[in-house]
Write a protein that holds these residues in place. Structure first.
Motif, PDB file in Angstrom:
ATOM      1  N   GLY A 230       0.899  -1.179   0.140  1.00  0.00           N
ATOM      2  CA  GLY A 230      -0.095   0.041  -0.082  1.00  0.00           C
ATOM      3  C   GLY A 230       0.953   1.115   0.100  1.00  0.00           C
ATOM      4  N   THR A 309     -10.655   0.334  11.622  1.00  0.00           N
ATOM      5  CA  THR A 309     -11.088  -0.221  10.461  1.00  0.00           C
ATOM      6  C   THR A 309     -10.463   0.613   9.286  1.00  0.00           C
ATOM      7  OG1 THR A 309     -13.159   1.132  10.797  1.00  0.00           O
ATOM      8  CG2 THR A 309     -13.103  -1.240  11.431  1.00  0.00           C
ATOM      9  N   THR A 310     -10.161   1.756   9.225  1.00  0.00           N
ATOM     10  CA  THR A 310      -9.641   2.570   8.308  1.00  0.00           C
ATOM     11  C   THR A 310      -7.887   2.718   8.144  1.00  0.00           C
ATOM     12  OG1 THR A 310      -9.784   4.553   9.293  1.00  0.00           O
ATOM     13  CG2 THR A 310     -11.607   4.136   7.867  1.00  0.00           C
ATOM     14  N   SER A 311      -7.248   1.904   9.136  1.00  0.00           N
ATOM     15  CA  SER A 311      -5.678   1.887   9.133  1.00  0.00           C
ATOM     16  C   SER A 311      -5.215   1.013   8.188  1.00  0.00           C
ATOM     17  CB  SER A 311      -5.389   1.023  10.619  1.00  0.00           C
ATOM     18  OG  SER A 311      -5.723   1.896  11.634  1.00  0.00           O
ATOM     19  N   MET A 312      -4.158   1.324   7.729  1.00  0.00           N
ATOM     20  CA  MET A 312      -3.345   0.793   6.281  1.00  0.00           C
ATOM     21  C   MET A 312      -3.228  -0.919   6.724  1.00  0.00           C
ATOM     22  SD  MET A 312      -2.084   0.843   3.545  1.00  0.00           S
ATOM     23  CE  MET A 312      -0.925   2.356   2.988  1.00  0.00           C
ATOM     24  N   LYS A 315      -6.697  -2.710   5.981  1.00  0.00           N
ATOM     25  CA  LYS A 315      -7.011  -2.298   4.819  1.00  0.00           C
ATOM     26  C   LYS A 315      -6.360  -3.295   3.713  1.00  0.00           C
ATOM     27  CE  LYS A 315     -10.428   0.565   4.964  1.00  0.00           C
ATOM     28  NZ  LYS A 315     -11.725   0.026   4.335  1.00  0.00           N
ATOM     29  N   GLU A 318      -7.791  -6.853   4.073  1.00  0.00           N
ATOM     30  CA  GLU A 318      -9.040  -6.693   3.069  1.00  0.00           C
ATOM     31  C   GLU A 318      -8.873  -6.746   1.442  1.00  0.00           C
ATOM     32  OE1 GLU A 318     -11.472  -3.705   5.264  1.00  0.00           O
ATOM     33  OE2 GLU A 318     -12.154  -3.340   3.339  1.00  0.00           O
ATOM     34  N   ALA A 319      -7.756  -5.853   0.962  1.00  0.00           N
ATOM     35  CA  ALA A 319      -7.338  -5.960  -0.312  1.00  0.00           C
ATOM     36  C   ALA A 319      -6.932  -7.590  -0.786  1.00  0.00           C
ATOM     37  CB  ALA A 319      -6.500  -5.061  -0.783  1.00  0.00           C
ATOM     38  N   SER A 323     -11.652 -10.109   5.683  1.00  0.00           N
ATOM     39  CA  SER A 323     -12.404  -8.800   6.305  1.00  0.00           C
ATOM     40  C   SER A 323     -11.668  -8.632   7.552  1.00  0.00           C
ATOM     41  CB  SER A 323     -13.635  -9.210   6.360  1.00  0.00           C
ATOM     42  OG  SER A 323     -13.873  -9.993   7.618  1.00  0.00           O
ATOM     43  N   TYR A 324     -11.979  -7.265   8.115  1.00  0.00           N
ATOM     44  CA  TYR A 324     -11.537  -6.953   9.467  1.00  0.00           C
ATOM     45  C   TYR A 324     -11.969  -8.144  10.383  1.00  0.00           C
ATOM     46  CZ  TYR A 324     -10.393  -3.428  13.049  1.00  0.00           C
ATOM     47  OH  TYR A 324      -9.916  -2.871  14.310  1.00  0.00           O
TER      48      TYR A 324
END
Ligand code: ATP
Ligand code: MG
Ligand code: MG
Ligand code: MG
Length: 339
Positions: A230, A309-312, A315, A318-319, A323-324
């Motif tokens: 990322g 949930t929006t941390s690198m 994420k 998730e990619a 899932s989290y």
């Protein structure tokens, strides 16, 4: 059977508030049918807060003093299947809590004493990674005693790296206490700040050009896997605390906007670093990519990366299709497998 998880958050380091944010996300996202989670917030004074105080701290993002001594509460942690020490920085990410859990015989998420301690200290990390041939910037170690007894000597050494250079507490995160020093006039403040937070300070040469900031997630114990790479972009001199935590200031790009073979190299270097440092469970390995020269330099390894949930880190997985909630479940499984 539901797994009983003790979620530790807060802690004594300069990253107390960041940890509370991560813990709130984990609490909300953990699948309730599989996990029974008890959060305990550790105050900035290092005391474990009782349930009402813990809830208040998680809701308001600030914690009150009071609570029990760590050792007293560690014994009662025995009723749990695993501990998730969602703590960043010293007294949380540096092997201390990990040592306590090891002594108490309780499985825990993430690296053990060795991996945590070595990865937390930027100087130790650099020394170990240099030994296995991982490319990094030039750096120096300075001790508080050197600074107190001979500040000019410390400054004379530092300028040999050329301006600008970075001055960082060796054991911290979230860019707390880090300065980019552009000229002689900025040196005193940078060293005073870093030494107010740590006995050990690392001085680092800046990359030859403004770097692209790329990060990889690693998941696993002795057979770890690497996530996609990322990238973070932002309009600031460097990735400082404000840029990190002010919403909308930094942008995340997954996958990173870099050539495929560079990304592959970065993932391999990250796995090599994870193994060399004896990490376990998870780590986020941060790199600089200098597009002008094609250089890839390892910056640092975070054994308990930001976990909202929006941390690198979440994420990135998730990619990769995890899932989290599944990621957290996998981390608990890895904690139990590690024993
Ligand atoms: P984290 O929150 O990821 O744990 P940290 O507090 O450990 O971060 P670093 O990652 O070491 O701090 O440095 C913070 C930022 O400072 C980097 O993301 C980068 O923007 C900048 N930086 C640090 N060292 C260098 C360097 N040697 N050359 C160029 N930029 C640097
Ligand atoms: Mg760090
Ligand atoms: Mg960190
Ligand atoms: Mg970093």
């Amino acid at each position: 059977m539901k797994k009983r998880i003790l979620l530790l958050a807060g802690g004594q380091s300069g990253e107390h508030e960041v940890s509370l944010m991560s813990a709130r996300s984990v609490l909300n996202a953990l699948p309730r049918d599989r996990f029974d989670v008890t959060p305990v917030v550790i105050s900035k004074q290092g005391r474990w807060l009782p349930p009402t105080e813990t809830t208040k701290a998680l809701e308001t993002g600030k914690s009150a003093p009071g609570g029990d001594l760590v050792l007293h509460r560690a014994a009662s942690a025995e009723g749990y299947d695993a501990v998730f020490p969602l703590l960043h920085g010293p007294m949380g990410e540096d092997g201390t809590i990990q040592g306590l859990m090891t002594l108490a015989g309780i499985p825990f998420v993430g690296s053990g004493v060795l991996g945590s301690a070595v990865s937390m200290d930027k100087v130790m990390t650099k020394q170990v990674l240099a030994a296995v041939g991982i490319p990094q910037v030039a750096w120096q170690l300075a001790l508080r005693r050197d600074w107190q007894q001979n500040p000019q000597g410390v400054k004379d050494e530092a300028v040999k790296l050329g301006f600008p250079f970075f001055v960082k507490p060796a054991n911290l995160g979230s860019s707390v206490g880090i300065s980019k020093v552009h000229n002689e006039g900025e040196m005193d403040r940078a060293f005073e700040l870093a030494f107010s937070l740590d006995r050990r300070v690392i001085v680092e040469a800046m990359t030859s050009h403004k770097p692209r900031e790329v990060e990889v997630g690693i998941l696993g114990n002795d057979a770890p896997i690497a996530s996609p790479v990322g990238e973070l972009s932002f309009d600031a001199d460097f990735y400082d605390y404000e840029t990190k935590y002010t919403e909308g200031v930094a942008q995340m790009h997954i996958p990173a906007r870099i050539p495929g073979e560079v990304a592959e190299n970065i993932r391999e270097l990250a796995l090599k670093a994870f193994k060399a440092l004896d990490c376990a469970g998870l780590a986020r390995v941060d790199f600089f990519y200098v597009a002008e020269t094609g250089e890839v330099l390892l910056n640092e390894v975070n054994t308990m990366p930001g976990f909202t949930t929006t941390s690198m880190y979440p994420k990135l997985f998730e990619a990769a299709g995890l899932s989290y909630g599944e990621l957290v479940a996998r981390l608990v499984e890895l904690a139990l497998e590690k024993r």
